[in-house]
Every structure is written in structure tokens, then in C-alpha cells.
Design a protein around this motif. Structure first.
Motif, PDB file in Angstrom:
ATOM      1  N   GLU A  73       0.733  -1.209   0.105  1.00  0.00           N
ATOM      2  CA  GLU A  73      -0.185  -0.069   0.033  1.00  0.00           C
ATOM      3  C   GLU A  73       0.892   1.220   0.111  1.00  0.00           C
ATOM      4  O   GLU A  73       0.815   2.062  -0.787  1.00  0.00           O
ATOM      5  CB  GLU A  73      -0.964   0.099   0.991  1.00  0.00           C
ATOM      6  CG  GLU A  73      -1.820   1.179   1.125  1.00  0.00           C
ATOM      7  CD  GLU A  73      -2.889   1.240   2.426  1.00  0.00           C
ATOM      8  OE1 GLU A  73      -3.992   1.995   2.054  1.00  0.00           O
ATOM      9  OE2 GLU A  73      -2.673   0.408   3.238  1.00  0.00           O
ATOM     10  N   HIS A  77       2.517   1.177  -3.752  1.00  0.00           N
ATOM     11  CA  HIS A  77       1.143   1.741  -4.093  1.00  0.00           C
ATOM     12  C   HIS A  77       0.487   0.670  -5.302  1.00  0.00           C
ATOM     13  O   HIS A  77       0.166   1.158  -6.286  1.00  0.00           O
ATOM     14  CB  HIS A  77       1.382   3.165  -5.077  1.00  0.00           C
ATOM     15  CG  HIS A  77       2.346   4.089  -4.107  1.00  0.00           C
ATOM     16  ND1 HIS A  77       1.885   4.465  -2.931  1.00  0.00           N
ATOM     17  CD2 HIS A  77       3.610   4.324  -4.200  1.00  0.00           C
ATOM     18  CE1 HIS A  77       2.963   5.277  -2.183  1.00  0.00           C
ATOM     19  NE2 HIS A  77       3.957   5.152  -2.925  1.00  0.00           N
ATOM     20  N   LYS A  78       0.341  -0.416  -4.809  1.00  0.00           N
ATOM     21  CA  LYS A  78      -0.298  -1.308  -5.751  1.00  0.00           C
ATOM     22  C   LYS A  78      -1.939  -1.678  -5.143  1.00  0.00           C
ATOM     23  O   LYS A  78      -2.492  -2.175  -5.851  1.00  0.00           O
ATOM     24  CB  LYS A  78       0.371  -2.669  -5.527  1.00  0.00           C
ATOM     25  CG  LYS A  78       1.860  -2.572  -6.201  1.00  0.00           C
ATOM     26  CD  LYS A  78       1.750  -2.630  -7.708  1.00  0.00           C
ATOM     27  CE  LYS A  78       3.267  -2.932  -8.097  1.00  0.00           C
ATOM     28  NZ  LYS A  78       3.447  -2.800  -9.547  1.00  0.00           N
ATOM     29  N   LYS A  80      -4.996  -0.283  -1.859  1.00  0.00           N
ATOM     30  CA  LYS A  80      -5.462   0.302  -0.889  1.00  0.00           C
ATOM     31  C   LYS A  80      -6.127  -0.829   0.316  1.00  0.00           C
ATOM     32  O   LYS A  80      -6.499  -1.679  -0.253  1.00  0.00           O
ATOM     33  CB  LYS A  80      -6.409   1.203  -1.140  1.00  0.00           C
ATOM     34  CG  LYS A  80      -5.930   2.302  -2.039  1.00  0.00           C
ATOM     35  CD  LYS A  80      -5.309   3.535  -1.181  1.00  0.00           C
ATOM     36  CE  LYS A  80      -5.070   4.569  -2.162  1.00  0.00           C
ATOM     37  NZ  LYS A  80      -4.100   5.648  -1.325  1.00  0.00           N
ATOM     38  N   LEU A  91      -5.130  -1.557  -7.019  1.00  0.00           N
ATOM     39  CA  LEU A  91      -5.182  -0.190  -7.891  1.00  0.00           C
ATOM     40  C   LEU A  91      -4.937  -0.892  -9.243  1.00  0.00           C
ATOM     41  O   LEU A  91      -4.045  -1.824  -9.509  1.00  0.00           O
ATOM     42  CB  LEU A  91      -4.185   0.690  -7.362  1.00  0.00           C
ATOM     43  CG  LEU A  91      -4.267   1.222  -5.983  1.00  0.00           C
ATOM     44  CD1 LEU A  91      -3.587   2.082  -5.362  1.00  0.00           C
ATOM     45  CD2 LEU A  91      -5.775   1.841  -5.999  1.00  0.00           C
ATOM     46  N   ASN A  92      -5.405  -0.207 -10.201  1.00  0.00           N
ATOM     47  CA  ASN A  92      -5.322  -0.493 -11.619  1.00  0.00           C
ATOM     48  C   ASN A  92      -5.681  -2.053 -12.041  1.00  0.00           C
ATOM     49  O   ASN A  92      -5.167  -2.473 -13.174  1.00  0.00           O
ATOM     50  CB  ASN A  92      -3.696  -0.160 -12.080  1.00  0.00           C
ATOM     51  CG  ASN A  92      -3.342   1.316 -11.925  1.00  0.00           C
ATOM     52  OD1 ASN A  92      -4.198   2.170 -12.177  1.00  0.00           O
ATOM     53  ND2 ASN A  92      -2.320   1.529 -11.408  1.00  0.00           N
ATOM     54  N   TYR A 123     -14.065   4.533  -6.060  1.00  0.00           N
ATOM     55  CA  TYR A 123     -12.806   4.283  -7.260  1.00  0.00           C
ATOM     56  C   TYR A 123     -13.413   3.319  -8.455  1.00  0.00           C
ATOM     57  O   TYR A 123     -13.182   3.840  -9.301  1.00  0.00           O
ATOM     58  CB  TYR A 123     -11.868   3.497  -6.458  1.00  0.00           C
ATOM     59  CG  TYR A 123     -10.608   3.211  -7.217  1.00  0.00           C
ATOM     60  CD1 TYR A 123      -9.551   4.374  -7.479  1.00  0.00           C
ATOM     61  CD2 TYR A 123     -10.253   1.967  -7.735  1.00  0.00           C
ATOM     62  CE1 TYR A 123      -8.269   3.981  -8.040  1.00  0.00           C
ATOM     63  CE2 TYR A 123      -9.276   1.613  -8.539  1.00  0.00           C
ATOM     64  CZ  TYR A 123      -8.143   2.555  -9.131  1.00  0.00           C
ATOM     65  OH  TYR A 123      -7.335   2.136  -9.382  1.00  0.00           O
TER      66      TYR A 123
END
Length: 136
Positions: A73, A77-78, A80, A91-92, A123
Motif C-alpha cells: 500500500e 502503491h499497488k 489500498k 489499484l489498476n 474508485y
């Protein structure tokens, strides 16, 4: 009757990703693969499972899981993470797992009712809005 598990395709380029090769620890890599491939990960890109369940599935202890979740996280930053709701947002996820198929988008929308973390549903709903825009 046996429930059919979803198929998940993982791009083999994951093993060429310099961030994973150089920066991820072994537990980070293993937990990341678990999150991406778990049958507890919904089509919308949210894994819903308490730490005890993740520990049972991965054989990592809770402290190892918490440390890797923190790394995934805050360092990489992969994801949340919602501790309150036992949910992990990838994410993504949409970039690798969605198409603009109306049936797929409808299925993704249906899975959102299972998600308790409002930030995560917001999101995903924002991305769904982009997927519903007509192609020009």
C-alpha cells in the motif's frame, strides 16, 4: 455442487518488472500474487477476506501479512487496505482484467454490492463510468 472458480490470467511480464525483482521482498511477492489470483478477489478488483483467512491460505503469519500489506500500500502503491472492512482494493486492476463489454461492466457493477468500503466503491464506479463512455 462445486462452485466454479474464476480464471485469472497473470501476465508473465510480472517476473520482468524491475520493482518486483529489485524491491519486493519474498512475502511481498507472494502476497501480491495471492491478492491477484485469490478466489476471494471480486471482478471489481477488491479482495474481501480477514487476515486470518489470508494467513490460512498463504501460510504467512499475521505480522508478515500486515507488513506486506503495508509495503504494497504505502511503499509500492499497488493496493489500498481497509482494516475495518477486511478489504483490499487492487489499484489498476481494470487495466489488466476488464474489457468494455457491456455484460462485463454489468457484472462488475453487481459485485460492488459486496464491497463495504465507500472509498473503494467510489474508485471502481469512477472507472466504470469511463468504461461506459462510447468509443469515438
Amino acid at each position: 455442487s462445486v462452485k466454479k472458480m474464476p480464471n485469472r490470467n497473470i501476465n508473465t511480464d510480472i517476473w520482468l518488472d524491475s520493482e518486483i525483482i529489485d524491491d519486493f521482498g519474498k512475502n511481498d511477492t507472494f502476497l501480491w500474487l495471492y491478492i491477484l489470483t485469490s478466489p476471494k478477489t471480486f471482478l471489481c478488483g477488491v479482495l474481501k477476506a480477514p487476515l486470518s483467512s489470508i494467513a490460512f491460505d498463504t501460510k504467512l503469519n499475521k505480522n508478515e501479512i500486515i507488513e506486506s500489506i503495508n509495503n504494497l500500500e504505502n511503499k509500492f502503491h499497488k493496493i489500498k487496505y481497509s482494516k475495518e472492512n477486511n478489504e483490499i482494493l487492487i489499484l489498476n486492476w481494470h487495466k489488466h482484467n476488464w474489457t468494455k463489454s457491456p455484460k462485463l461492466v454489468e457484472s462488475i457493477e453487481r459485485t460492488l454490492k459486496n464491497i463495504k468500503t465507500q472509498e473503494f466503491t467510489d474508485y471502481v464506479e469512477k472507472i466504470i463510468t469511463e468504461y461506459k463512455k462510447p468509443v469515438r
